[in-house]
Design an enzyme around this catalytic site. Structure first.
Site: not given
Length: 570
Positions: A337-338, A376, A406, A408, A475
């Site tokens: 999602d960057s 993501d 993915k 978080e 991270e």
């Protein structure tokens, strides 16, 4: 001899009733639903055949419920309500699928119950009677009734096996595979044979020695030792030829051929006739453990950890970038999602939508051939509830063709992770600095220096693994903590700003190539000055266009003057 009552005079009831009568049992009563059937049963059994089941059942010491499976419990309940059972009776049914538990109304009335399933087919009376000797009868139910079951089996020249009541469905599934599915397999083989131009009759005649020979070998030696053929000897070229001709002539049969082939490879491995390399090559060919597309699998990534081989991951957001990094040889591509910050120009990752991730994910999947593609799940697509998480993960996988997603977070999203993984979607966890919740973490800072935070991160990582995650990203985590987590987990741990003791590393493509102009985090290493080179290239293009040196003769197309003259005439 005990008195027998038959409730349901279909094929099974007629065969068993007549067989027991011929062995001296007193067949005192029967029930059949239709008038014609009652007449036929009366002629065969030589006893009263009633129109109401309770009238027949009350007269018997042993009551056979040989009605269709779907109505056994209903008929049993009706008989019990009308006082058709009594204490001391033995009541049984002959269903293969149903257990004795459905005879609870008879049991409640004082009868002993059991199920009594002949592992045999009874298409007609004469055929059924000839088949009974040597037939196995599977029995389960009240132990006090087992002597009666044994007596009945012995009278019919059969053999008895007993199983736990709760295993009855599995037993019946095995019987269906051995009987019903065998008929399906024979039909498939005949269809293939017919496509060669051989008539159905001739096809079966020619295959019969092979069929019965194989059954004989299985009976003598068991399936493993009886297995022969190209899969047993690892003949890859022959299997390849099978697949090619089936794909051309009978594509609808190919998936089943390949599924059965994969199972047969495992059987050949158990037999000991295949080397490991042959097994792997056959499973690739048959579409088994490794995909035909040659993409890395979760299994291969886990094996890399076990072998201490480092895993590389890099982001990509479009078709050409995916082609480039795939060609370079990365094992995994992350559509992060960057995307929002480095491609779409958003201030953070929170603004990225699910539709945007799917749009760019499609391009990356199309552009790559070998890498395992992970996408993501954007903010609020998995945190609301497990159902929403599964729905959105399903959209990503179905619409993009990616191999995994993915998410978080730790224990707070375990429900979502379980829901997604149980549906068969590979999940990558992400702990430490989680950009979607960076505001709660106090900004983009190193996470885990505090002992409480470090302890929770360890607990979260173990919880994610237990929930089914196959990989974890750490991270901005101190290298010592990342090393400890990597050693505790059996799944691969990928670091980004987490030291070199992780199982692999991930970086953003734009950072690696020097394309992003923003502030670079400490953990980023730039491997190319692509932005500078690209800016120089565009400047050169602008200069040459403005001065007229581009395009040159080699870049243009021409036509004859004659054609142009004609085209310009009014």
């Amino acid at each position: 001899m005990r008195k027998i009552a038959i409730i349901g005079a279909g094929n099974v009831g007629k065969v068993l009733g007549y067989a027991l009568k011929s062995k001296g049992y007193d067949l005192v009563s029967a029930f059949s639903r239709t008038e014609k059937s009652r007449e036929l049963a009366a002629d065969l059994f030589g006893c009263p055949v009633f129109r109401d089941p309770e009238e027949a059942s009350i007269k018997g010491d042993i009551v056979f419920l040989t009605t269709p499976d779907r109505v056994i419990e209903e008929v049993c309940h009706a008989i019990a309500e009308r006082k058709g059972f009594r204490k001391g009776q033995v009541v049984l049914h002959t269903s293969g699928a149903q257990s004795s538990a459905i005879l609870w109304p008879a049991q409640k009335a004082g009868a002993s119950v059991f199920s009594f399933h002949p592992l045999q087919t009874f298409p007609e009376l004469d055929v059924g009677l000839r088949s009974l000797p040597g037939t196995f009868f599977t029995v389960e139910g009240d132990e006090e009734a087992f002597p009666v079951a044994s007596e009945l089996v012995e009278a019919m020249g059969g053999k008895m096996i007993s199983i736990p009541t709760e295993m009855k469905p599995l037993y019946h599934a095995a019987a269906c595979v051995a009987c019903n599915y065998l008929a399906s397999l024979m039909d498939i083989a005949l269809k293939m044979y017919n496509l060669t131009g051989v008539s159905p009759g001739k096809a079966f005649e020619s295959l019969s020695p092979l069929i019965f020979g194989t059954l004989s070998n299985i009976q003598l030696m068991g399936p493993e030792k009886a297995l022969t053929g190209p899969l047993a000897r690892g003949d890859i070229s022959t299997i390849n030829a099978h697949i090619d001709i089936l794909r051309e002539k009978a594509p609808e049969l190919l998936p089943l051929y390949m599924h059965l082939g994969i199972y047969t490879v495992d059987l050949a491995v158990r037999k000991g006739t295949l080397e490991k390399e042959q097994e792997e090559q056959l499973k690739i060919l048959l579409g088994g453990e490794k995909k035909v597309t040659n993409r890395f699998s979760t299994l291969e990534l886990k094996e890399m950890k076990q072998k201490k081989e480092k895993i590389t991951m890099i982001t990509a957001y479009d078709f050409p970038t995916a082609q480039l990094v795939d060609e370079a040889g990365v094992e995994t591509i992350l559509v992060g999602d960057s995307l929002g910050m480095v491609v779409l120009g958003y201030e953070d990752t929170l603004s990225v939508s699910l539709d945007e991730m799917i749009h760019h994910g499609k391009a990356v999947v199309r552009g790559s051939k070998n890498a395992f593609v992970i996408i993501d799940m954007p903010f609020l697509t998995y945190q609301i509830n497990s159902e929403e998480a599964l729905r959105n993960a399903g959209r990503i996988i179905q619409e993009t063709g990616a191999q995994g997603v993915k998410v978080e977070g730790g224990i707070e999203i375990i429900g979502a992770v379980k829901s997604i993984t149980q549906a068969g979607v590979p999940v990558v966890g992400h702990l430490g600095l989680t950009p979607q919740s960076a505001g709660q973490l106090g900004g983009y800072k190193v996470q885990g220096k505090d002992p409480k935070v470090a302890k929770k991160m360890i607990e979260d990582s173990l919880a994610l693994e237990d929930a089914g995650a196959f990989m974890l990203v750490l991270e901005c985590v101190p290298w010592q903590l990342a090393k400890a987590i990597t050693e505790k987990l059996s799944i691969p741990v990928i670091g980004i700003g987490a030291g070199n003791h992780c199982d692999g590393q991930v970086l953003v493509y734009h950072d690696v190539m020097g394309l992003y102009t923003g502030k670079r985090p400490k953990f980023v290493k730039q491997y190319a000055a692509a932005r500078d080179e690209m800016v120089r290239g565009v400047k050169d293009y602008i200069f040459e266009v403005r001065e007229g040196s581009f395009p040159e003769d080699k870049h243009i197309f021409t036509m004859s003057e004659e054609v142009l003259t004609v085209a310009l005439k009014d």
